[in-house]
Design an enzyme around this catalytic site. Structure first.
Site, PDB file in Angstrom:
ATOM      1  N   GLU A   1       2.295   6.431   0.840  1.00 53.52           N
ATOM      2  CA  GLU A   1       2.179   5.070   1.473  1.00 53.52           C
ATOM      3  C   GLU A   1       3.068   3.984   1.696  1.00 53.52           C
ATOM      4  OE1 GLU A   1      -0.437   6.365   3.744  1.00 53.52           O
ATOM      5  OE2 GLU A   1      -1.767   7.069   2.259  1.00 53.52           O
TER       6      GLU A   1
ATOM      7  N   CYS B   1       1.941  -3.706   6.480  1.00 56.00           N
ATOM      8  CA  CYS B   1       2.467  -2.021   7.224  1.00 56.00           C
ATOM      9  C   CYS B   1       2.035  -1.509   8.412  1.00 56.00           C
ATOM     10  CB  CYS B   1       2.197  -1.029   5.620  1.00 56.00           C
ATOM     11  SG  CYS B   1       0.973  -0.893   5.714  1.00 56.00           S
TER      12      CYS B   1
END
Length: 470
Positions: A210, A244
């Site tokens: 991720e 993010c």
């Protein structure tokens, strides 16, 4: 003193004994995780504030309560997720039991990032528990206080024979990666992601990565100034931009920029007051090293909002840059901080071309009241997630997968996608020992009659696949 080797052997032995696999065990551990969050809420909020100056509002919605809701959602659905998945059969297998069995991988390693140190460690843990794995947890060393508290709390609430926490920095992580795990889940940047994948390849260990990337935000001529400015400013400066999925840069025309910049400035004053440093709702940069990187990025283009900083406090004001060029430092890597560069383009087509020549991002955002613009941006680009007229919201719904594509990530999680990520899907066919005459046509010596019968019995028939696109 217990070594990595001793702990890993203990956890692997527990998995092989079947300790982590019964549904009752999984349910008990998920309930224990919920109690950890509820009974230690004040302490968790305190360490998040110490590490990141994270206010209670952001800590609750993006960390503590976010994780708790995921655990409850998993508890509500775990029984159905664990059930074998029945599959379609051909004539040849009509009398057999054909299904997919969901099995845990075994011993799993979860390595978390510092930006949301509770969420990014415990969210994947929920999926790993639900799937029946034993787990090694590696919190980020950057958020020192949070890592220390989780290291203290997790063994108190979860079964120590199946779950372990290892703290430390890159040296300890490298040591861990020398051991064989059955699955590795990593959250962080793609530079470290490559090292994780390389280490995993030595043992042919599957991974979920991720990672982030530069999430573009296209603001069309048809944008709504007030809502766009508010939503964009919130998404860009939530957790001081250290998310993010935050918008990384804006693509828009000069005409749009002339309306957007003052609107963002007004929003920021409403959000954080005239001096954001004094606001209890505005965060700080996670580390001195990252502060220095962001300081270099501020030198790109021209500052029109913010730009102030304090190294000792690791404070960088919400900052907007204009006259930014593609070659500027701020455009060379993911920003991951409270800096929003604006690049000027002349059309949506130019924006799409700009996005498509770069690595696929974790998210793409578009602000437009014209639905044709939204649909064209959706159809002609690729990213881990997509959201129109807002940002960050695509990651909060646990019925949607969260993950990247290419440089922004491999694999996805949240909700059932977490359970699936940490489960091996085993193809199963259960046949009886009788009716051997029915199977004799597949045995040599072969002939045309046997071939014709088997081709007919295994044939997949076409269906009408015409459908109306949305």
């Amino acid at each position: 003193m217990t070594t990595f080797t001793d702990s890993l052997l203990r956890l692997r032995s527990s998995f092989l004994s079947g300790r982590s696999q019964p549904m009752d065990f999984r349910v008990n551990q998920l309930n224990a995780l919920i109690r950890l969050l509820e009974e230690n809420e004040v302490a968790l909020l305190r360490v998040l504030y110490k590490d990141l100056h994270k206010c209670k509002f952001e800590a609750m919605i993006a960390e503590v309560d976010f994780v708790k809701n995921e655990a409850i959602y998993t508890l509500n659905n775990i029984r159905s997720w664990m059930e074998p998945e029945i599959v379609e059969k051909t004539f040849v297998t009509r009398m057999d039991q054909c299904f997919i069995q969901k099995e845990p991988f075994g011993l799993v390693l979860i390595i978390a990032a510092w930006s949301h140190p509770i969420q990014l460690l415990l969210m994947p843990l929920i999926g790993a528990i639900a799937a029946g794995n034993c787990v090694v947890l590696k919190p980020s060393e950057v958020t020192v206080q949070t890592a220390a508290l989780l290291n203290k709390l997790i063994p108190k609430y979860l079964d120590k024979e199946c779950f372990a926490v290892f703290t430390g920095g890159p040296i300890e992580t490298r040591k861990l990666l020398q051991f064989k795990f059955d699955f590795i889940f990593y959250t962080g940047n793609n530079m470290v992601g490559k090292l994780i994948m390389k280490a995993a390849a030595e043992h042919l260990t599957p991974v979920t990565l991720e990672m982030g990337g530069k999430n573009p935000c296209y603001v069309d001529q048809s944008f709504s100034p007030e809502s766009t400015a508010q939503r964009l400013a919130w998404g860009c400066f939530f957790n001081a931009g250290q998310c993010c999925t935050s918008p990384d840069y804006v693509l828009c025309s000069r005409e749009v920029q002339e309306q957007l910049v003052p609107a963002i400035g007004q929003c920021l004053e409403r959000f954080y007051g005239k001096d954001p440093r004094e606001s209890p709702d505005y965060g700080r940069i996670g580390s001195d090293e990252h502060f220095e990187e962001l300081q270099q990025m501020v030198n790109s283009g021209r500052v029109v909002i913010g730009g102030q900083s304090d190294k000792q406090d690791r404070y960088i004001a919400p900052t907007v840059l204009v006259d930014v060029q593609e070659s500027d430092p701020v455009m060379q890597k993911e920003i991951f901080g409270p800096i929003l560069p604006i690049l000027n383009i002349n059309s949506m087509e130019e924006a799409i071309a700009f996005i498509n020549k770069r690595p696929k991002p974790l998210a793409i955002y578009v602000y437009a009241t014209n639905s044709k613009v939204v649909n064209e941006m959706l159809q002609k680009t690729s990213s881990g997630g997509f959201c129109s007229n807002d940002n960050l919201m695509q990651m909060i719904l646990n019925t949607l997968p969260f993950g990247g594509v290419g440089y922004s990530g491999i694999g996805a999680y949240h909700g059932k996608f977490s359970f699936d990520t940490f489960s091996h899907k085993r193809a199963c066919v259960l046949k009886s020992g009788g009716m051997e005459k029915l199977h004799s046509s597949r045995y040599p010596p072969y002939n045309e009659q046997k071939l014709s019968w088997l081709l007919w019995a295994t044939q997949v028939r076409k269906r009408d696949c015409s459908c109306r696109l949305l």
